[in-house]
Scaffold this motif. Structure first.
Motif, PDB file in Angstrom:
ATOM      1  N   ALA A  16     -66.463   9.156  45.579  1.00 54.96           N
ATOM      2  CA  ALA A  16     -65.834  10.281  44.869  1.00 54.96           C
ATOM      3  C   ALA A  16     -65.916  10.085  43.356  1.00 54.96           C
ATOM      4  O   ALA A  16     -66.282  11.012  42.629  1.00 54.96           O
ATOM      5  CB  ALA A  16     -64.382  10.437  45.310  1.00 54.96           C
ATOM      6  N   PHE A  17     -65.599   8.885  42.854  1.00 55.00           N
ATOM      7  CA  PHE A  17     -65.698   8.633  41.417  1.00 55.00           C
ATOM      8  C   PHE A  17     -67.142   8.758  40.937  1.00 55.00           C
ATOM      9  O   PHE A  17     -67.402   9.307  39.870  1.00 55.00           O
ATOM     10  CB  PHE A  17     -65.142   7.253  41.061  1.00 55.00           C
ATOM     11  CG  PHE A  17     -63.647   7.166  41.109  1.00 55.00           C
ATOM     12  CD1 PHE A  17     -62.855   8.044  40.378  1.00 55.00           C
ATOM     13  CD2 PHE A  17     -63.020   6.208  41.884  1.00 55.00           C
ATOM     14  CE1 PHE A  17     -61.468   7.966  40.410  1.00 55.00           C
ATOM     15  CE2 PHE A  17     -61.639   6.117  41.924  1.00 55.00           C
ATOM     16  CZ  PHE A  17     -60.861   6.991  41.192  1.00 55.00           C
ATOM     17  N   ALA A  18     -68.080   8.240  41.733  1.00 55.21           N
ATOM     18  CA  ALA A  18     -69.490   8.331  41.348  1.00 55.21           C
ATOM     19  C   ALA A  18     -69.947   9.788  41.271  1.00 55.21           C
ATOM     20  O   ALA A  18     -70.642  10.175  40.327  1.00 55.21           O
ATOM     21  CB  ALA A  18     -70.360   7.556  42.331  1.00 55.21           C
ATOM     22  N   LYS A  19     -69.547  10.590  42.221  1.00 62.88           N
ATOM     23  CA  LYS A  19     -69.940  12.004  42.201  1.00 62.88           C
ATOM     24  C   LYS A  19     -69.360  12.719  40.978  1.00 62.88           C
ATOM     25  O   LYS A  19     -70.040  13.525  40.346  1.00 62.88           O
ATOM     26  CB  LYS A  19     -69.503  12.701  43.484  1.00 62.88           C
ATOM     27  CG  LYS A  19     -70.366  12.352  44.668  1.00 62.88           C
ATOM     28  CD  LYS A  19     -69.901  13.097  45.906  1.00 62.88           C
ATOM     29  CE  LYS A  19     -70.845  12.892  47.070  1.00 62.88           C
ATOM     30  NZ  LYS A  19     -70.410  13.641  48.271  1.00 62.88           N
ATOM     31  N   VAL A  20     -68.106  12.425  40.644  1.00 66.98           N
ATOM     32  CA  VAL A  20     -67.469  13.064  39.488  1.00 66.98           C
ATOM     33  C   VAL A  20     -68.210  12.714  38.195  1.00 66.98           C
ATOM     34  O   VAL A  20     -68.382  13.564  37.318  1.00 66.98           O
ATOM     35  CB  VAL A  20     -65.985  12.650  39.397  1.00 66.98           C
ATOM     36  CG1 VAL A  20     -65.394  12.980  38.040  1.00 66.98           C
ATOM     37  CG2 VAL A  20     -65.182  13.322  40.486  1.00 66.98           C
ATOM     38  N   CYS A  21     -68.663  11.473  38.088  1.00 68.14           N
ATOM     39  CA  CYS A  21     -69.287  11.019  36.832  1.00 68.14           C
ATOM     40  C   CYS A  21     -70.803  11.160  36.793  1.00 68.14           C
ATOM     41  O   CYS A  21     -71.373  11.296  35.714  1.00 68.14           O
ATOM     42  CB  CYS A  21     -68.932   9.550  36.586  1.00 68.14           C
ATOM     43  SG  CYS A  21     -67.185   9.267  36.290  1.00 68.14           S
ATOM     44  N   ASN A  22     -71.451  11.103  37.940  1.00 74.45           N
ATOM     45  CA  ASN A  22     -72.923  10.991  37.960  1.00 74.45           C
ATOM     46  C   ASN A  22     -73.668  12.233  38.419  1.00 74.45           C
ATOM     47  O   ASN A  22     -74.884  12.302  38.242  1.00 74.45           O
ATOM     48  CB  ASN A  22     -73.342   9.826  38.865  1.00 74.45           C
ATOM     49  CG  ASN A  22     -72.931   8.475  38.341  1.00 74.45           C
ATOM     50  OD1 ASN A  22     -72.386   8.353  37.254  1.00 74.45           O
ATOM     51  ND2 ASN A  22     -73.202   7.440  39.115  1.00 74.45           N
ATOM     52  N   ILE A  23     -72.997  13.166  39.004  1.00 72.21           N
ATOM     53  CA  ILE A  23     -73.703  14.315  39.577  1.00 72.21           C
ATOM     54  C   ILE A  23     -73.249  15.598  38.882  1.00 72.21           C
ATOM     55  O   ILE A  23     -72.062  15.939  38.888  1.00 72.21           O
ATOM     56  CB  ILE A  23     -73.475  14.386  41.096  1.00 72.21           C
ATOM     57  CG1 ILE A  23     -74.031  13.095  41.733  1.00 72.21           C
ATOM     58  CG2 ILE A  23     -74.125  15.629  41.681  1.00 72.21           C
ATOM     59  CD1 ILE A  23     -73.801  12.956  43.199  1.00 72.21           C
ATOM     60  N   PRO A  24     -74.194  16.307  38.283  1.00 75.28           N
ATOM     61  CA  PRO A  24     -73.839  17.546  37.583  1.00 75.28           C
ATOM     62  C   PRO A  24     -73.489  18.655  38.573  1.00 75.28           C
ATOM     63  O   PRO A  24     -73.849  18.606  39.748  1.00 75.28           O
ATOM     64  CB  PRO A  24     -75.112  17.888  36.806  1.00 75.28           C
ATOM     65  CG  PRO A  24     -76.209  17.246  37.585  1.00 75.28           C
ATOM     66  CD  PRO A  24     -75.624  16.023  38.216  1.00 75.28           C
ATOM     67  N   ASP A  25     -72.809  19.673  38.068  1.00 77.19           N
ATOM     68  CA  ASP A  25     -72.479  20.817  38.911  1.00 77.19           C
ATOM     69  C   ASP A  25     -73.714  21.682  39.139  1.00 77.19           C
ATOM     70  O   ASP A  25     -74.816  21.352  38.686  1.00 77.19           O
ATOM     71  CB  ASP A  25     -71.306  21.610  38.317  1.00 77.19           C
ATOM     72  CG  ASP A  25     -71.639  22.308  37.004  1.00 77.19           C
ATOM     73  OD1 ASP A  25     -72.828  22.450  36.646  1.00 77.19           O
ATOM     74  OD2 ASP A  25     -70.682  22.727  36.317  1.00 77.19           O
ATOM     75  N   GLU A  26     -73.525  22.809  39.792  1.00 76.81           N
ATOM     76  CA  GLU A  26     -74.656  23.686  40.128  1.00 76.81           C
ATOM     77  C   GLU A  26     -75.359  24.254  38.896  1.00 76.81           C
ATOM     78  O   GLU A  26     -76.485  24.719  38.973  1.00 76.81           O
ATOM     79  CB  GLU A  26     -74.219  24.815  41.069  1.00 76.81           C
ATOM     80  CG  GLU A  26     -73.168  25.746  40.506  1.00 76.81           C
ATOM     81  CD  GLU A  26     -71.736  25.221  40.617  1.00 76.81           C
ATOM     82  OE1 GLU A  26     -70.848  25.845  39.993  1.00 76.81           O
ATOM     83  OE2 GLU A  26     -71.494  24.210  41.283  1.00 76.81           O
ATOM     84  N   GLU A  56     -76.163   7.991  47.335  1.00 79.14           N
ATOM     85  CA  GLU A  56     -75.539   9.320  47.301  1.00 79.14           C
ATOM     86  C   GLU A  56     -74.817   9.578  45.979  1.00 79.14           C
ATOM     87  O   GLU A  56     -74.796  10.703  45.483  1.00 79.14           O
ATOM     88  CB  GLU A  56     -74.566   9.486  48.464  1.00 79.14           C
ATOM     89  CG  GLU A  56     -74.092  10.895  48.636  1.00 79.14           C
ATOM     90  CD  GLU A  56     -73.244  11.106  49.885  1.00 79.14           C
ATOM     91  OE1 GLU A  56     -72.537  12.142  49.921  1.00 79.14           O
ATOM     92  OE2 GLU A  56     -73.280  10.272  50.801  1.00 79.14           O
ATOM     93  N   GLY A  57     -74.258   8.519  45.410  1.00 83.67           N
ATOM     94  CA  GLY A  57     -73.518   8.662  44.159  1.00 83.67           C
ATOM     95  C   GLY A  57     -74.360   8.449  42.920  1.00 83.67           C
ATOM     96  O   GLY A  57     -73.841   8.461  41.807  1.00 83.67           O
ATOM     97  N   LYS A  58     -75.670   8.257  43.103  1.00 84.68           N
ATOM     98  CA  LYS A  58     -76.602   8.058  41.978  1.00 84.68           C
ATOM     99  C   LYS A  58     -76.199   6.845  41.117  1.00 84.68           C
ATOM    100  O   LYS A  58     -76.252   6.886  39.893  1.00 84.68           O
ATOM    101  CB  LYS A  58     -76.710   9.304  41.099  1.00 84.68           C
ATOM    102  CG  LYS A  58     -77.071  10.572  41.828  1.00 84.68           C
ATOM    103  CD  LYS A  58     -78.443  10.507  42.434  1.00 84.68           C
ATOM    104  CE  LYS A  58     -78.807  11.848  43.043  1.00 84.68           C
ATOM    105  NZ  LYS A  58     -79.656  11.731  44.191  1.00 84.68           N
TER     106      LYS A  58
END
Length: 94
Positions: A16-26, A56-58
Protein backbone atom coordinates in the motif's frame (compact mmCIF):
# COMPACT_ATOMS: atom_id res chain seq x y z
CA UNK A 1 14.04 12.81 -4.45
CA UNK A 2 13.38 11.51 -0.92
CA UNK A 3 14.12 7.77 -0.92
CA UNK A 4 12.44 5.42 1.56
CA UNK A 5 13.21 1.81 2.44
CA UNK A 6 10.62 -0.53 3.92
CA UNK A 7 11.44 -3.19 6.50
CA UNK A 8 8.81 -5.89 6.14
CA UNK A 9 6.72 -7.30 3.34
CA UNK A 10 4.42 -9.83 4.98
CA UNK A 11 1.35 -7.61 5.30
CA UNK A 12 -0.54 -5.32 2.98
CA UNK A 13 1.05 -2.14 4.36
CA UNK A 14 4.29 -2.49 2.39
CA UNK A 15 2.49 -2.72 -0.93
CA UNK A 16 0.00 0.00 0.00
CA UNK A 17 2.78 2.48 0.86
CA UNK A 18 4.66 1.57 -2.32
CA UNK A 19 1.58 2.12 -4.47
CA UNK A 20 0.91 5.52 -2.85
CA UNK A 21 4.48 6.69 -3.50
CA UNK A 22 5.54 4.84 -6.65
CA UNK A 23 2.54 4.51 -8.91
CA UNK A 24 0.94 7.51 -10.62
CA UNK A 25 -2.80 7.89 -10.98
CA UNK A 26 -4.68 7.42 -14.25
CA UNK A 27 -3.54 10.89 -15.33
CA UNK A 28 0.13 10.09 -14.73
CA UNK A 29 0.28 12.27 -11.62
CA UNK A 30 2.14 11.05 -8.56
CA UNK A 31 0.57 11.76 -5.18
CA UNK A 32 4.03 12.77 -3.92
CA UNK A 33 6.32 13.81 -6.79
CA UNK A 34 9.47 13.86 -4.66
CA UNK A 35 9.04 10.66 -2.60
CA UNK A 36 9.67 7.07 -3.69
CA UNK A 37 9.87 3.72 -1.95
CA UNK A 38 13.16 2.47 -3.43
CA UNK A 39 14.05 -0.56 -1.29
CA UNK A 40 12.43 -3.37 0.66
CA UNK A 41 13.72 -5.97 3.10
CA UNK A 42 11.41 -8.87 3.82
CA UNK A 43 13.05 -11.07 6.44
CA UNK A 44 9.58 -11.61 7.88
CA UNK A 45 8.23 -13.11 4.68
CA UNK A 46 8.78 -15.66 1.94
CA UNK A 47 11.35 -14.30 -0.55
CA UNK A 48 8.96 -14.93 -3.45
CA UNK A 49 6.28 -12.80 -1.82
CA UNK A 50 8.78 -10.03 -1.13
CA UNK A 51 9.68 -10.13 -4.82
CA UNK A 52 5.99 -9.91 -5.79
CA UNK A 53 5.49 -6.90 -3.50
CA UNK A 54 8.56 -5.23 -5.01
CA UNK A 55 7.37 -5.85 -8.57
CA UNK A 56 3.79 -4.74 -8.01
CA UNK A 57 4.85 -1.73 -5.97
CA UNK A 58 7.62 -0.71 -8.41
CA UNK A 59 10.29 -1.06 -5.70
CA UNK A 60 13.64 -1.30 -7.45
CA UNK A 61 15.86 -2.89 -4.77
CA UNK A 62 15.31 -5.98 -2.61
CA UNK A 63 17.81 -6.01 0.24
CA UNK A 64 19.32 -9.27 1.43
CA UNK A 65 19.92 -7.74 4.86
CA UNK A 66 18.59 -4.56 6.42
CA UNK A 67 22.05 -3.00 6.43
CA UNK A 68 21.89 -2.95 2.62
CA UNK A 69 19.73 0.17 3.03
CA UNK A 70 22.71 2.24 4.20
CA UNK A 71 23.66 4.72 1.48
CA UNK A 72 20.54 3.91 -0.57
CA UNK A 73 17.73 5.50 1.45
CA UNK A 74 16.97 8.70 3.33
CA UNK A 75 14.41 7.14 5.68
CA UNK A 76 13.20 3.72 6.79
CA UNK A 77 9.66 2.56 7.57
CA UNK A 78 8.97 -0.59 9.61
CA UNK A 79 5.84 -2.52 8.68
CA UNK A 80 6.60 -5.97 10.09
CA UNK A 81 3.51 -7.77 11.28
CA UNK A 82 5.42 -8.83 14.41
CA UNK A 83 5.83 -5.76 16.58
CA UNK A 84 8.72 -7.36 18.47
CA UNK A 85 10.90 -6.86 15.36
CA UNK A 86 10.27 -3.13 15.04
CA UNK A 87 12.64 -1.66 17.63
CA UNK A 88 15.65 -3.96 17.17
CA UNK A 89 15.61 -3.63 13.39
CA UNK A 90 15.08 0.14 13.24
CA UNK A 91 17.71 1.05 15.85
CA UNK A 92 20.65 1.00 13.39
CA UNK A 93 18.87 3.71 11.36
CA UNK A 94 18.07 6.05 14.23
Amino acid sequence: MFKIGILGSDNSHALAFAKVCNIPDENGIYRYDDVRIVAIYGNDDDPNHTKEVAEEGKIEFIAQKKEDFFGKVDAVMVVYRRGALHVPDILPFI
